[in-house]
Design a protein around this motif. Structure first.
Motif, PDB file in Angstrom:
ATOM      1  N   PHE A   1      71.678  44.203  29.271  1.00 25.89           N
ATOM      2  CA  PHE A   1      71.645  42.772  28.960  1.00 25.89           C
ATOM      3  C   PHE A   1      70.213  42.269  29.182  1.00 25.89           C
ATOM      4  O   PHE A   1      69.890  41.763  30.258  1.00 25.89           O
ATOM      5  CB  PHE A   1      72.612  41.997  29.857  1.00 25.89           C
ATOM      6  CG  PHE A   1      73.993  42.573  29.912  1.00 25.89           C
ATOM      7  CD1 PHE A   1      74.821  42.523  28.804  1.00 25.89           C
ATOM      8  CD2 PHE A   1      74.460  43.178  31.065  1.00 25.89           C
ATOM      9  CE1 PHE A   1      76.106  43.049  28.855  1.00 25.89           C
ATOM     10  CE2 PHE A   1      75.736  43.706  31.130  1.00 25.89           C
ATOM     11  CZ  PHE A   1      76.564  43.646  30.018  1.00 25.89           C
TER      12      PHE A   1
ATOM     13  N   GLU B   1      77.418  37.519  28.611  1.00 31.54           N
ATOM     14  CA  GLU B   1      77.932  38.859  28.882  1.00 31.54           C
ATOM     15  C   GLU B   1      77.478  39.346  30.264  1.00 31.54           C
ATOM     16  O   GLU B   1      78.229  40.004  30.989  1.00 31.54           O
ATOM     17  CB  GLU B   1      77.460  39.832  27.802  1.00 31.54           C
ATOM     18  CG  GLU B   1      78.155  39.646  26.461  1.00 31.54           C
ATOM     19  CD  GLU B   1      77.748  40.714  25.470  1.00 31.54           C
ATOM     20  OE1 GLU B   1      76.620  41.250  25.608  1.00 31.54           O
ATOM     21  OE2 GLU B   1      78.546  41.018  24.578  1.00 31.54           O
TER      22      GLU B   1
ATOM     23  N   SER C   1      79.705  37.668  32.656  1.00 31.44           N
ATOM     24  CA  SER C   1      81.055  38.236  32.610  1.00 31.44           C
ATOM     25  C   SER C   1      81.112  39.541  33.401  1.00 31.44           C
ATOM     26  O   SER C   1      82.056  39.799  34.151  1.00 31.44           O
ATOM     27  CB  SER C   1      81.474  38.472  31.159  1.00 31.44           C
ATOM     28  OG  SER C   1      81.561  37.248  30.456  1.00 31.44           O
ATOM     29  N   PHE C   2      80.086  40.381  33.221  1.00 31.96           N
ATOM     30  CA  PHE C   2      80.055  41.646  33.956  1.00 31.96           C
ATOM     31  C   PHE C   2      79.981  41.392  35.461  1.00 31.96           C
ATOM     32  O   PHE C   2      80.723  41.999  36.240  1.00 31.96           O
ATOM     33  CB  PHE C   2      78.863  42.486  33.500  1.00 31.96           C
ATOM     34  CG  PHE C   2      78.774  43.818  34.180  1.00 31.96           C
ATOM     35  CD1 PHE C   2      79.451  44.910  33.672  1.00 31.96           C
ATOM     36  CD2 PHE C   2      78.012  43.981  35.326  1.00 31.96           C
ATOM     37  CE1 PHE C   2      79.374  46.146  34.302  1.00 31.96           C
ATOM     38  CE2 PHE C   2      77.933  45.200  35.967  1.00 31.96           C
ATOM     39  CZ  PHE C   2      78.611  46.294  35.455  1.00 31.96           C
TER      40      PHE C   2
ATOM     41  N   GLU D   1      84.388  41.386  35.084  1.00 35.72           N
ATOM     42  CA  GLU D   1      84.928  41.870  33.816  1.00 35.72           C
ATOM     43  C   GLU D   1      84.134  43.079  33.323  1.00 35.72           C
ATOM     44  O   GLU D   1      83.736  43.162  32.163  1.00 35.72           O
ATOM     45  CB  GLU D   1      84.905  40.754  32.774  1.00 35.72           C
ATOM     46  CG  GLU D   1      85.734  39.533  33.176  1.00 35.72           C
ATOM     47  CD  GLU D   1      85.687  38.436  32.125  1.00 35.72           C
ATOM     48  OE1 GLU D   1      85.251  38.726  31.004  1.00 35.72           O
ATOM     49  OE2 GLU D   1      86.085  37.306  32.444  1.00 35.72           O
TER      50      GLU D   1
ATOM     51  N   LEU E   1      83.913  45.294  29.165  1.00 37.20           N
ATOM     52  CA  LEU E   1      82.606  45.459  28.538  1.00 37.20           C
ATOM     53  C   LEU E   1      82.270  46.938  28.340  1.00 37.20           C
ATOM     54  O   LEU E   1      81.728  47.338  27.301  1.00 37.20           O
ATOM     55  CB  LEU E   1      81.530  44.778  29.384  1.00 37.20           C
ATOM     56  CG  LEU E   1      81.514  43.245  29.319  1.00 37.20           C
ATOM     57  CD1 LEU E   1      80.577  42.679  30.370  1.00 37.20           C
ATOM     58  CD2 LEU E   1      81.076  42.783  27.938  1.00 37.20           C
TER      59      LEU E   1
ATOM     60  N   LYS F   1      84.275  48.206  25.466  1.00 32.91           N
ATOM     61  CA  LYS F   1      83.723  47.733  24.197  1.00 32.91           C
ATOM     62  C   LYS F   1      82.536  48.586  23.760  1.00 32.91           C
ATOM     63  O   LYS F   1      82.422  48.990  22.583  1.00 32.91           O
ATOM     64  CB  LYS F   1      83.308  46.274  24.345  1.00 32.91           C
ATOM     65  CG  LYS F   1      82.635  45.678  23.122  1.00 32.91           C
ATOM     66  CD  LYS F   1      82.186  44.253  23.398  1.00 32.91           C
ATOM     67  CE  LYS F   1      81.397  43.680  22.218  1.00 32.91           C
ATOM     68  NZ  LYS F   1      80.910  42.303  22.520  1.00 32.91           N
TER      69      LYS F   1
END
Length: 677
Positions: free
Chosen positions: A150, A197, A200-201, A205, A209, A212
């Protein structure tokens, strides 16, 4: 130094209501702030017999020149007012659990056009999402790994503006650690999606990820885009590395701080683990000096009060749950106060079972290790050891340097399995090869003083015997006569080596080397018993002191008052370490002896049945119960067990009169012949 009696208020003047009190010195400075359910009861305890006070409390009341108090309506108000005054006056004698830093958090500035990832401390700000707390090293390693997957902006506003003006990205943009929104490599929307994202990580979560990215990697392989598949593979590896580093230890919705304390009379080691979203995000620890004789519940209360109330810098870190080893005093009021700081309910609890209890035990072990490491580092320093020995010699007014110190401790459970230990310190370093254990029986096991007299007498009688047998009053040379072991059993001189039995030729018995100082675990009675034992043996050049555990007082023979060493005295620390080591050694020996006594078998009392034959019997039958069920003739069939021994075994296992059917055959004890009736 002021006399507490000069400013002590009359008992009737002090209210019995809850409140907060302040001790001030002669210059009017506040040196201590405390709270109490009953001001009268608490303040009177400070003006009790000075000999019953801890050294720190003793120093505080003698440094003060006045005391004031303020009554409040409830214990919660007292808690809040106490903390307000501690922050305002910073009293020198209040227990301090804070270090000089606040917790580091991983923050994402979602309120900016181009969100930024950074490490932040201090108060929370609007538009910023926080994760943590973390340790400083772990948080930077985590960010460095995640920026590969990221590539969110991490630069300062100045660097961002300079890149926008020049049209060239910074170094992170060139090495793909930043998506470079400053020069238009990605749109603001795409950059914000990366930041979302990232959040979220970090918010727990991770698995979706990773799944995905794995699907994208599989699709890239099917399309024969191996370069993209390799990049995605490396991203998955990086995310898994971070995910495994923050392994789930509790349920994923668990936010908790877990505290543990390891303390002695002078110091306390604190450890705290920070669990966020079920993962251990950070850990911190301190070793602090205690100021007053606080109970564990009071210590936990002071700890939580200071960690979370430190001028607001820690308030963002108050979790929903606080797990402690013991419920703090005023627990309900403390939970209400912390809930007000957090803006939500705070649950303070002591976990009894399950994963949380297991994690609390881990934190406790860390606290104990921290305390041991702190003490060992202090003990391992040559300068500190020299200072400790010098301070101890001066405080006890001894005419000789303390080259060798021996410490004795008695251990038992309600007068059973009484044992003693002797540990040796030479030049401030433990000499474990010289440690000795004593088993105490008979009249010597009546009480601790009798046991202490017996142990000291046996140790120094051995010293005199070895010295006499070698022809030297100092015990030097090689003994030629017989010595005795620690239980008083004679041992030939050619089997004496450092107090151990051996078949080698005799050498100089190290056990006979006398100490300069004998330390006993206990107060005046134990010291008197040890001194009497030395006097009865005619030994006058060995000095004796006792260390009383509760108040850490040093007692001398024939003295009505103890020696109070300063709370920061290295000499006191040395005495503590020696006493604790003697206690550990005695407890270990006591447990061994108690364990053996609990496993004594009825077969042990059978005459002629040694360990080897007992083993054969148990191997043949499996248990004493089955041996008891066997007849005499069946027992005699076991290898090594003859008719006479079989009859003795059967008789020992059946003390009552047996029935006619089960009665053993008569045996001629002279010939061993089985007689038929």
């Amino acid at each position: 130094m002021a006399d507490p009696a000069s400013y002590r208020p009359q008992t009737g003047e002090i209210p019995t209501d809850p409140g907060v009190y302040r001790f001030r010195d002669e210059h009017g400075r506040v040196i201590y702030v405390g709270k109490a359910k009953s001001l009268r009861s608490r303040l009177n305890s400070y003006f009790a017999n000075p000999l019953t006070l801890l050294p720190k409390t003793y120093a505080m009341v003698h440094s003060a020149a006045s005391v004031q108090w303020t009554t409040v309506g409830s214990e919660l108000e007292a808690l809040q007012l106490e903390w307000t005054w501690i922050n305002e006056f910073n009293p020198r004698y209040n227990l301090v659990f804070r270090d000089d830093k606040s917790y580091p958090y991983l923050a994402v500035t979602l309120g900016e056009k181009f969100p930024r990832v950074q490490v932040m401390r201090g108060e929370r700000r609007k538009g910023v999402r926080y994760f943590g707390p973390y340790t400083a090293g772990a948080i930077r390693e985590t960010v460095d790994t995640l920026l590969r997957v990221f590539p969110v902006r991490t630069c300062s506003p100045g660097v961002l503006k300079r890149a926008q003006r020049s049209g060239r990205p910074c170094l992170l943009g060139y090495i793909d650690k930043c998506s470079a929104p400053c020069v238009g490599k990605v749109t603001p929307e795409e950059h914000r999606a990366l930041a979302d994202e990232f959040c979220s990580f970090m918010g727990g979560e991770a698995k979706p990820l990773i799944a995905k990215l794995e699907r994208q990697m599989t699709a890239a392989v099917k399309e024969l885009d191996y370069e993209q598949a390799a990049r995605l593979r490396d991203d998955v590896i990086a995310l898994r590395k971070v995910f495994e580093r923050n392994a789930v230890v509790l349920a994923e919705d668990t936010d908790a701080d877990i505290f543990a304390v390891s303390q002695d009379e002078l110091e306390a080691a604190v450890q705290v683990f920070h669990v966020r979203a079920g993962r251990i995000r950070g850990q911190r620890g301190w070793v602090v000096e205690k100021v007053e004789d606080s109970t564990p519940a009071e210590l936990i209360e002071h700890l939580l009060q200071q960690v979370y109330g430190d001028d607001g810098t820690e308030r963002q870190g108050i979790p929903r749950q606080i797990l402690v080893p013991e419920q703090p005093s005023n627990s309900d009021q403390l939970a209400v106060w912390l809930g007000g700081l957090r803006g939500g309910k705070v649950d303070i609890r002591v976990p009894q079972r399950g994963d949380k209890a297991a994690l609390l035990d881990t934190v406790r072990q860390n606290a104990e290790q921290s305390m041991k490491l702190h003490k060992s580092r202090r003990a391992g320093d040559l300068t500190t050891r020299s200072l400790a020995l010098q301070e101890l010699q001066e405080a006890l007014d001894l005419p000789v340097p303390l080259l060798r110190i021996e410490c004795y401790d008695i251990s038992h459970v309600q007068g059973t399995n009484v044992v003693a230990s002797m540990v040796v310190v030479e030049d401030g370093i433990a000499k474990k090869s010289e440690y000795r254990k004593f088993a105490i029986t008979g009249d010597a096991a009546v009480d601790d003083t009798a046991s202490m007299y017996d142990v000291i007498s046996r140790r120094f009688r051995r010293y005199l015997q070895d010295g006499a047998s070698s022809g030297s009053a100092a015990g030097s040379g090689t003994g030629t006569g017989e010595g005795t072991d620690l239980a008083g059993v004679p041992i030939p001189a050619n089997r004496l080596v450092s107090g151990e039995v051996t078949d080698q030729p005799a050498v100089k018995p190290k056990f006979a080397y006398p100490p300069n100082l004998v330390v006993v675990d206990g107060g005046q009675p134990q010291v008197a018993a040890a001194a009497r034992a030395l006097s009865d043996l005619g030994i006058t050049d060995v000095f004796v002191v006792g260390l009383a555990k509760r108040l850490e007082e040093v007692w001398l023979p024939d003295s009505d008052f103890p020696v109070i060493l300063p709370r920061t005295s290295q000499g006191l620390y040395l005495l503590q370490r020696i006493r604790d080591e003697a206690h550990r050694f005695a407890i270990t020996f006591h447990r061994q002896k108690r364990g053996k006594s609990m496993t004594v078998s009825v077969l042990d009392s059978v005459p002629g049945l040694g360990a080897a034959k007992r083993g054969l019997l148990l191997e043949a039958y499996g248990s004493v119960r089955k041996i008891k069920a066997a007849s005499t003739s069946e027992l005699a069939q076991v290898k090594g067990i003859g008719p006479v021994l079989a009859a003795a075994i059967h008789s020992a296992l059946h003390p009552a009169v047996d029935s006619v059917d089960d009665a053993p055959a008569a045996v001629n004890m002279a010939t061993g012949e089985v007689l038929q009736s």
